[in-house]
Scaffold this active site. Structure first.
Site, mmCIF file in Angstrom:
data_model
loop_
_atom_site.group_PDB
_atom_site.id
_atom_site.type_symbol
_atom_site.label_atom_id
_atom_site.label_comp_id
_atom_site.label_asym_id
_atom_site.label_seq_id
_atom_site.Cartn_x
_atom_site.Cartn_y
_atom_site.Cartn_z
ATOM 1 N N ILE A 20 0.828 -1.203 0.000
ATOM 2 C CA ILE A 20 0.000 0.000 0.000
ATOM 3 C C ILE A 20 0.864 1.255 0.000
ATOM 4 C CG2 ILE A 20 -0.281 0.155 2.517
ATOM 5 C CD1 ILE A 20 -3.033 0.827 -0.071
ATOM 6 N N ARG A 23 2.096 1.459 -3.730
ATOM 7 C CA ARG A 23 1.078 1.724 -4.741
ATOM 8 C C ARG A 23 0.324 3.022 -4.513
ATOM 9 N NH1 ARG A 23 -2.966 -1.107 -4.281
ATOM 10 N NH2 ARG A 23 -2.507 -2.203 -2.334
ATOM 11 N N HIS A 84 1.685 -2.462 14.921
ATOM 12 C CA HIS A 84 1.345 -1.038 14.959
ATOM 13 C C HIS A 84 1.516 -0.434 16.351
ATOM 14 C CE1 HIS A 84 -1.312 -0.828 11.074
ATOM 15 N NE2 HIS A 84 -0.112 -1.333 10.861
ATOM 16 N N LYS A 102 -4.451 1.731 8.627
ATOM 17 C CA LYS A 102 -5.535 1.129 9.387
ATOM 18 C C LYS A 102 -5.333 -0.386 9.453
ATOM 19 C CE LYS A 102 -7.271 -0.484 5.512
ATOM 20 N NZ LYS A 102 -7.170 -1.945 5.246
#
Length: 341
Positions: A20, A23, A84, A102
């Site tokens: 992510i 991209r 995270h 997220k």
């Protein structure tokens, strides 16, 4: 290395060389005038160097080294979900603003702890849920508020896509994988967008992969404090679909490609009434760039105030999202993917 500069662009480091990031997010950050990507850190040297070559920044081997740099104001965190909490906590303790992919964490208590820590240290912390920054949904809310479908009664939302490669981290239970925390977050957050945070989970089903040990699909039913109902579907064992319908007393409003529209795509809003159908084309927007810009703007504002002026606006909703996802998981009836309960 440079000392902190409170007048120049926001200098951003990237923790995790993810798909992510490659991209979407780093190309988006390059479109934000007041930010610059300084370094990308990966535990795999080749990945860090590949990212650095594409995005014109430094390659950092290992997360610790990025943490120690003093030429970074903020960090975009894109490591597996279960990591995270650990790394966002360490970054906040190092006085770095954080934009985290997220879900912010995989446990509501950890989400609450990070929100509190950011507030105590006067730092900006955001969860990178890009779709909420697309003006399409604000326009839909305006249409509903203007009575175009009467009184809102029900929301149906789904985000599903085909199976992922077997090596994808979303099939790793130890790394916080599963469809609920990935695809399921989108329709949950959409329900909050239109109905507020006071939602109750009244039923759920999760389909589990017995080999990977993670949920690969699911459904849930929610109800708002004011009585509106919500049905949600999510997963990665389907053909692609990302849509929602708001069903009112006099009409229905539908949006397709709702969560991940390409930056060049003009989304379509369809309104169906008893004797009338209408389609409204909304201008194309780059939602990842808008999400990145929102974070950078918050960091810039915090320089003059010494705190995050927008903290309260997002913190309650972020925590409630985490609680709703946790409640769906805890209350779900579980079935085996491809088999029976």
């Amino acid at each position: 290395m440079d000392s902190p500069d409170q007048s120049g662009p926001v200098r951003i480091g990237v923790l995790g060389a993810s798909s992510i990031a490659w991209r979407r997010t780093l190309t988006a950050l390059q479109e934000v005038p007041d930010s610059t990507v300084v370094a990308v850190a990966s535990r795999e040297r080749d990945k860090a160097e590949r990212f650095a070559a594409r995005f014109g920044c430094a390659a950092v081997h290992g997360y610790e080294e990025l943490l120690e740099r003093d030429d970074i104001d903020a960090v975009y965190v894109s490591v597996p979900n279960s990591l995270h909490h650990q790394w966002v906590h360490r970054l906040l303790m190092s006085d770095k603003h954080v934009l985290a992919e997220k879900p912010l964490t995989i446990r509501p208590a950890d989400t609450a702890a990070l929100i509190g820590l950011a507030a105590d240290r006067g730092l900006v912390l955001r969860e990178n849920i890009a779709f909420i920054h697309h003006g399409l949904h604000r326009r839909v809310a305006e249409l509903v508020g203007a009575g175009r479908i009467g009184h809102l009664r029900h929301i149906d939302a789904a985000f599903c896509f085909p199976p992922l490669p077997e090596t994808d981290v979303r099939y790793r239970a130890d790394l916080g994988g599963g469809a609920l925390l990935d695809a399921g977050l989108y329709p949950v957050r959409l329900a909050q967008y239109f109905l507020g945070d006071e939602l109750t989970v009244v039923g759920a089903v999760l389909r589990e992969d017995p080999v990977a040990g993670v949920d690969v699909a699911g459904s849930a039913v929610l109800v708002a404090a004011t009585g509106e109902t919500v049905t949600l579907n999510f997963g990665f064992e389907h053909s692609y679909g990302a849509h929602y319908t708001l069903w009112g007393s006099t009409g229905r409003l539908s949006v397709d490609r709702a969560f991940t529209p390409p930056a060049t795509m003009a989304p379509l809003i369809r309104i169906d009434e008893q004797d009338h159908a209408e389609e409204i084309t909304f201008p194309a927007e780059h939602q990842f760039a808008k999400s990145a810009a929102s974070f950078v703007e918050a960091v810039l504002r915090s320089r003059s105030t010494g705190s995050d002026p927008g903290h309260d606006d997002w913190a309650t909703t972020a925590l409630r999202t985490a609680e709703l996802l946790d409640r769906i998981s805890a209350s779900a009836h579980r079935v085996t993917a491809g088999g029976q309960a």
